[in-house]
Design an enzyme around this catalytic site. Structure first.
Site, PDB file in Angstrom:
ATOM      1  N   ARG A  37      13.862  14.030 -21.316  1.00  0.00           N
ATOM      2  CA  ARG A  37      15.239  13.925 -21.809  1.00  0.00           C
ATOM      3  C   ARG A  37      15.694  12.474 -21.700  1.00  0.00           C
ATOM      4  NH1 ARG A  37      20.207  14.567 -18.480  1.00  0.00           N
ATOM      5  NH2 ARG A  37      22.003  14.695 -19.882  1.00  0.00           N
ATOM      6  N   ARG A  42      36.109   8.700 -18.960  1.00  0.00           N
ATOM      7  CA  ARG A  42      35.748   8.065 -17.690  1.00  0.00           C
ATOM      8  C   ARG A  42      36.866   7.146 -17.202  1.00  0.00           C
ATOM      9  NH1 ARG A  42      30.594   8.798 -16.099  1.00  0.00           N
ATOM     10  NH2 ARG A  42      29.095   9.508 -17.675  1.00  0.00           N
ATOM     11  N   LYS A  57      25.025  22.017 -26.336  1.00  0.00           N
ATOM     12  CA  LYS A  57      25.305  22.100 -24.913  1.00  0.00           C
ATOM     13  C   LYS A  57      26.619  22.851 -24.700  1.00  0.00           C
ATOM     14  CE  LYS A  57      24.561  18.316 -22.554  1.00  0.00           C
ATOM     15  NZ  LYS A  57      24.592  16.876 -22.177  1.00  0.00           N
ATOM     16  N   THR A  72      21.430  21.388 -14.723  1.00  0.00           N
ATOM     17  CA  THR A  72      22.360  20.773 -13.774  1.00  0.00           C
ATOM     18  C   THR A  72      22.185  21.279 -12.340  1.00  0.00           C
ATOM     19  OG1 THR A  72      23.993  20.743 -15.583  1.00  0.00           O
ATOM     20  CG2 THR A  72      24.730  20.009 -13.434  1.00  0.00           C
TER      21      THR A  72
END
Length: 592
Positions: free
Chosen positions: A34, A75, A223, A281
């Site tokens: 990935r 962020r 996702k 995760t």
């Protein structure tokens, strides 16, 4: 032979960028690499992709490349050196000022953040460790109260605890990254923060304009990390090629108590739809620093396998951990132990339900899986042009490896995310007999099957055409006694007679015999002309030169035969296939 069915996806990063480490990761069981587009540069990613592909080829493995787009990740900016300790109950200002943050002000990197929230909304920072509530907003300046405080360091992610927003998951950066991924011929595109089917359609439309005409489209893995995506999952799956249960952001935005339930539901849905699903995760997160996983992490991995996931994913463990290859080996050992105990996933019976609308290819795949158990086969061999046959088989979760054989390296790489599929290179052939024997030879060479194993082979009688799977056959995985150039187009079986035996005992009735002659001599002519067939190490031209002038022959033969002629003395009956130019000892294939 124990072959792992559940695939391992590994995130690459600073800890896994070197040649030696990557080679060790591939040897340890990395199936998919990935590439996280949230970090690094195109130059560094291109180098890593080239290196992974080069090492995989050297090691005889197929490793897929998954380009994971960042999406509209919100962020914070840079904080004062060492971070800032936010106190519970404090009032904090948030704005776009890039100056380092303080105890009373947090810089925000994305202007759209201020348009995605309203007064009284709550949001969390740094994977939910910090929580704030909005007091008021004026343009791009916000005042918020600290609900749960703690240390805030640079560039931490923000998650909104609302689901009103419907922004595109493709930012300007993602569009540039997508073009790069297409140029690099990535095998999968992972699309972050999907909210609805229109997001999948958008990225596929962009790729259509980027790909050369006639080229194979890159599959899209959606996702699932937002509550809206869970609600719209049926519509999202209808346009997606795969699903990733991205439990990090999903757990923050839906609550940790819902994650296990959502995970099980998504895996079940994907299994029934025949769609690959990745569970991701924090699977072995403690191994970023520790040599062993926690018991809870081992159970987490095991339960994902039992649920029926196609892949399990490592993130920081391989991107920044102390020993990426060791983590992979640990994960692989957990998976293998679980698969050995739970050989048949519990959802298999649900996917076996009769479907009157099922096509021929799906029916053949279902029947193939049932036949494996009935005959005790050790593998399914599936020559395939597009990978469709192998994907259909994976849907029904056979208990043995699915060995997909295709001349297309892109197809082999794309299949790396699918449960139970092991991909091998193959060559194009003109007949189904040649395709089948080539599949057996390559499966034996790879070690996925052993001499004498029963294998079920499913393919199409129309060679090289996708969607034409309509044939099932059971064979013994046997290596030929001889290989050569066949004359004729038949497969015959007869008693093995050697030239030396004829010269010693005289001519016998050749009618049911196959003559084996390392070197063709004039004494062979009369016997060969009346026998079932001839096997010789000499070429057809050499044999023709020995025949009387003007004499022609039309016997079945294998010319230029390569093999151990001394072994023929131990054979009683031979199977001679002039179509493929191969000869088998009947004793080798009796277990069919």
């Amino acid at each position: 032979m124990s072959v792992r069915h559940t695939k391992i996806v590994c995130t690459l990063g600073p800890a896994s960028s070197g040649r030696a480490v990557l080679a060790d990761m591939i040897r340890s069981g990395m199936d998919v690499a990935r590439v996280n587009m949230s970090h690094g540069t195109h130059t560094s990613h291109a180098r890593t992709i080239r290196l992974v592909r080069s090492l995989a080829e050297q090691l005889g493995r197929t490793v897929g490349i998954m380009a994971d787009l960042q999406g509209p990740k919100l962020r914070t900016g840079v904080m004062q050196a060492g971070g800032v300790d936010l106190q519970e109950g404090a009032s904090i200002t948030l704005d776009l000022n890039p100056e380092p943050g303080t105890e009373s002000r947090i810089p925000i990197q994305a202007e759209e953040f201020f348009r995605m929230v309203v007064k009284s909304d709550r949001f969390v920072i740094d994977d939910g460790l910090l929580e704030l509530a909005i007091l008021d907003i004026a343009g791009t300046v916000m005042r918020a109260e600290v609900i749960h405080g703690g240390l805030l360091r640079d560039n931490k992610g923000i998650n909104l605890l609302n689901d009103r927003t419907a922004v595109s998951p493709l930012t300007d950066k993602d569009r540039v990254d997508l073009e790069f991924a297409v140029q690099q011929e990535a095998d999968w595109i992972a699309l972050s923060f999907v909210q609805g089917p229109e997001n999948v359609a958008e990225v596929k439309g962009l790729m259509y304009g980027l790909l050369p005409a006639g080229s194979m489209p890159i599959p899209v893995m959606s996702k699932i990390e937002k509550p809206g995506a869970v609600t719209a999952i049926d519509d999202i799956m209808a346009l997606s090629d795969g699903i990733m249960v991205a439990r990090g952001d999903l757990g923050i935005e839906t609550g940790p108590e819902r994650v296990p339930l959502i995970q099980k539901d998504l895996i079940r849905r994907c299994n029934l739809a025949g769609m690959p699903v990745v569970t991701a995760t924090q699977m072995l997160e403690s191994m970023m620093h520790n040599p062993r996983p926690s018991r809870a992490e081992a159970s987490d991995v095991a339960n994902a396998v039992i649920d029926g996931t196609d892949c399990i994913m490592l993130s920081g463990e391989t991107a920044m951990g102390r020993d990426p290859a060791h983590v992979i080996r640990t994960m692989a050992s957990i998976v293998t132990a679980v698969e050995n105990e739970f050989a048949t996933p519990p959802l298999r019976s649900a996917s076996d339900a009769d479907d009157p609308a099922e096509g021929i290819a799906d029916s053949v795949a279902r029947s193939t899986v049932h036949l494996v158990d009935a005959v005790g086969a050790s593998a399914i061999l599936t020559p395939t042009a597009s990978g469709g046959t192998a994907r259909n088989l994976s849907r029904f979760r056979p208990s043995v490896p699915i060995v997909a054989l295709t001349p297309n390296p892109r197809v082999r790489s794309m299949l790396t995310v699918h449960h139970g599929i092991q991909s091998l290179p193959a060559e194009d052939h003109d007949t189904s007999d040649e395709v089948i024997q080539d599949a057996i030879d390559r499966a034996l060479d790879s070690g996925l099957v052993e001499e004498g194993d029963r294998v079920v082979i499913t393919a199409g009688t129309v060679i090289g055409q996708s969607g034409m799977t309509n044939m099932i056959t059971v064979r013994s995985a046997s290596r030929p006694l001889f290989k050569g150039v066949g004359q004729g187009s038949k497969r015959v079986m007869g008693s093995c007679v050697q030239l030396a035996e004829i010269l010693h005992n005289g001519i016998i009735d050749p009618q049911d015999c196959i003559l084996v002659a390392p070197k063709f001599t004039p004494e062979c002519i009369e016997f060969a002309s009346h026998s079932l067939g001839l096997i010789t190490g000499c070429s057809a031209e050499t044999v023709a030169a020995m025949l009387p002038e003007g004499c022609t022959h039309d016997w079945l033969a294998i010319y230029g035969a390569v093999g151990d002629f001394s072994r023929a003395a131990e054979c009683r009956t031979l199977i001679m296939d002039t179509i493929t130019g191969r000869v088998f000892d009947l004793a080798q294939v009796r277990n069919i």
